[in-house]
Write an enzyme that holds these catalytic residues in place. Sequence first.
Site, PDB file in Angstrom:
ATOM      1  N   TYR A  23      -3.111  -5.611   8.532  1.00 49.14           N
ATOM      2  CA  TYR A  23      -2.497  -4.545   7.744  1.00 49.14           C
ATOM      3  C   TYR A  23      -2.241  -3.324   8.624  1.00 49.14           C
ATOM      4  O   TYR A  23      -2.826  -3.191   9.691  1.00 49.14           O
ATOM      5  CB  TYR A  23      -3.330  -4.201   6.505  1.00 49.14           C
ATOM      6  CG  TYR A  23      -4.622  -3.433   6.702  1.00 49.14           C
ATOM      7  CD1 TYR A  23      -4.620  -2.045   6.864  1.00 49.14           C
ATOM      8  CD2 TYR A  23      -5.860  -4.074   6.651  1.00 49.14           C
ATOM      9  CE1 TYR A  23      -5.803  -1.331   7.000  1.00 49.14           C
ATOM     10  CE2 TYR A  23      -7.050  -3.373   6.785  1.00 49.14           C
ATOM     11  CZ  TYR A  23      -7.018  -1.994   6.952  1.00 49.14           C
ATOM     12  OH  TYR A  23      -8.197  -1.288   7.093  1.00 49.14           O
TER      13      TYR A  23
ATOM     14  N   GLN B 189      -8.429 -10.026   6.177  1.00 46.06           N
ATOM     15  CA  GLN B 189      -7.350  -9.052   6.333  1.00 46.06           C
ATOM     16  C   GLN B 189      -7.939  -7.775   6.928  1.00 46.06           C
ATOM     17  O   GLN B 189      -8.820  -7.153   6.331  1.00 46.06           O
ATOM     18  CB  GLN B 189      -6.689  -8.752   4.986  1.00 46.06           C
ATOM     19  CG  GLN B 189      -5.504  -7.809   5.103  1.00 46.06           C
ATOM     20  CD  GLN B 189      -4.866  -7.491   3.768  1.00 46.06           C
ATOM     21  OE1 GLN B 189      -4.736  -6.331   3.392  1.00 46.06           O
ATOM     22  NE2 GLN B 189      -4.461  -8.531   3.036  1.00 46.06           N
TER      23      GLN B 189
ATOM     24  N   TRP C 123       0.848  -1.188   0.000  1.00 47.10           N
ATOM     25  CA  TRP C 123       0.000   0.000   0.000  1.00 47.10           C
ATOM     26  C   TRP C 123       0.892   1.249   0.000  1.00 47.10           C
ATOM     27  O   TRP C 123       1.830   1.341   0.788  1.00 47.10           O
ATOM     28  CB  TRP C 123      -0.911  -0.025   1.227  1.00 47.10           C
ATOM     29  CG  TRP C 123      -1.979   1.034   1.236  1.00 47.10           C
ATOM     30  CD1 TRP C 123      -2.381   1.823   0.206  1.00 47.10           C
ATOM     31  CD2 TRP C 123      -2.792   1.390   2.358  1.00 47.10           C
ATOM     32  NE1 TRP C 123      -3.398   2.657   0.615  1.00 47.10           N
ATOM     33  CE2 TRP C 123      -3.676   2.410   1.927  1.00 47.10           C
ATOM     34  CE3 TRP C 123      -2.861   0.945   3.683  1.00 47.10           C
ATOM     35  CZ2 TRP C 123      -4.607   3.001   2.769  1.00 47.10           C
ATOM     36  CZ3 TRP C 123      -3.797   1.527   4.521  1.00 47.10           C
ATOM     37  CH2 TRP C 123      -4.663   2.541   4.067  1.00 47.10           C
TER      38      TRP C 123
ATOM     39  N   TYR D  48      -4.485  -0.044  -5.180  1.00 44.18           N
ATOM     40  CA  TYR D  48      -3.257   0.651  -4.816  1.00 44.18           C
ATOM     41  C   TYR D  48      -2.635   1.338  -6.036  1.00 44.18           C
ATOM     42  O   TYR D  48      -2.255   0.676  -7.015  1.00 44.18           O
ATOM     43  CB  TYR D  48      -2.237  -0.309  -4.200  1.00 44.18           C
ATOM     44  CG  TYR D  48      -2.672  -0.979  -2.916  1.00 44.18           C
ATOM     45  CD1 TYR D  48      -3.780  -0.539  -2.197  1.00 44.18           C
ATOM     46  CD2 TYR D  48      -1.973  -2.069  -2.420  1.00 44.18           C
ATOM     47  CE1 TYR D  48      -4.182  -1.161  -1.029  1.00 44.18           C
ATOM     48  CE2 TYR D  48      -2.358  -2.695  -1.237  1.00 44.18           C
ATOM     49  CZ  TYR D  48      -3.467  -2.245  -0.557  1.00 44.18           C
ATOM     50  OH  TYR D  48      -3.853  -2.864   0.608  1.00 44.18           O
TER      51      TYR D  48
ATOM     52  N   ASP E 172       1.567  -8.725  -0.495  1.00 52.00           N
ATOM     53  CA  ASP E 172       0.171  -8.313  -0.595  1.00 52.00           C
ATOM     54  C   ASP E 172       0.057  -7.030  -1.413  1.00 52.00           C
ATOM     55  O   ASP E 172       0.805  -6.076  -1.202  1.00 52.00           O
ATOM     56  CB  ASP E 172      -0.389  -8.070   0.813  1.00 52.00           C
ATOM     57  CG  ASP E 172      -1.812  -7.536   0.785  1.00 52.00           C
ATOM     58  OD1 ASP E 172      -2.741  -8.356   0.702  1.00 52.00           O
ATOM     59  OD2 ASP E 172      -1.996  -6.294   0.834  1.00 52.00           O
TER      60      ASP E 172
END
Length: 276
Positions: A190, A162, A20, A53, A48
């Site tokens: 996360y 998640q 991210w 993103y 991930d």
Amino acid sequence: MKMIRFPDGATVPALGQGSWMMAEQPSRRADEIAALRAGIDLGLTLIDTAEMYADGESERLVGEAIAGRRDAVFLVSKAYPQNASRARLAQACEASLARLGTDRFDLYLLHWRGRVPLAETVEAMEALVAAGKILRWGVSNLDTDDMAELVASGGGACATDQILYNLSRRGPEHDLAPWLADHGMPLMAYSPIEQGRLVGDKALGEIAADRGATPAQVALAWLLARDGVIAIPKAGTAAHVRDNRAAADLVLTAEDLARLDQAFPPPSAPVPLEML
């Protein structure tokens, strides 16, 4: 490295790599690719990403980083909720696979719940499994009631949830984390250092100083000590990745954990799942 098991028996390292906010600055691209590659070398093989993103550019960057090493990586991406329908999920998945330069995902997630019925998303995910495009599927940002509805809607094959989980966001410990544990689903955490905001905490800094570590390493070590938790911090440089990897070797004492509970109290009542 501690390993975490998915319901189907697949195992992954408890410490992975997030992406991210990668691919947002061209000047950082080379460092970000080097960081991901260094992480793979250090055993942080779960990576991930998401179609959201950087409007897909994060997937392209990850694809470049893993080129030639795809089989060494447990690759995770996420679909927008508006793409999680019977008609659109396959197309979204194909687009993500193309950006990443691969033919399958090890894990594909619904990024958050939208208007598409969960039962329809389950059907679309299972179709992707049957087609060999994904090996397993899961969700992200679903709270306990959502998870119960998902399973009741035929989603018993869900592999994980998640969620936002770290020392300052301990709400899931009251009901969601126990629910996931009861169903054999790992919790993927996360923003495990609250996007860096935790490193300035005084109590965390004191514990880190006592242990000869950094505050970020203590925050990660706390997560890694918990059963069934996979942490996916983002690191933009190889040096940062090496610091994160060292957290996996940091063993917190009972006194450390008690001090952290005092500084960051666990929930005493239900807390709605938070998101960033």
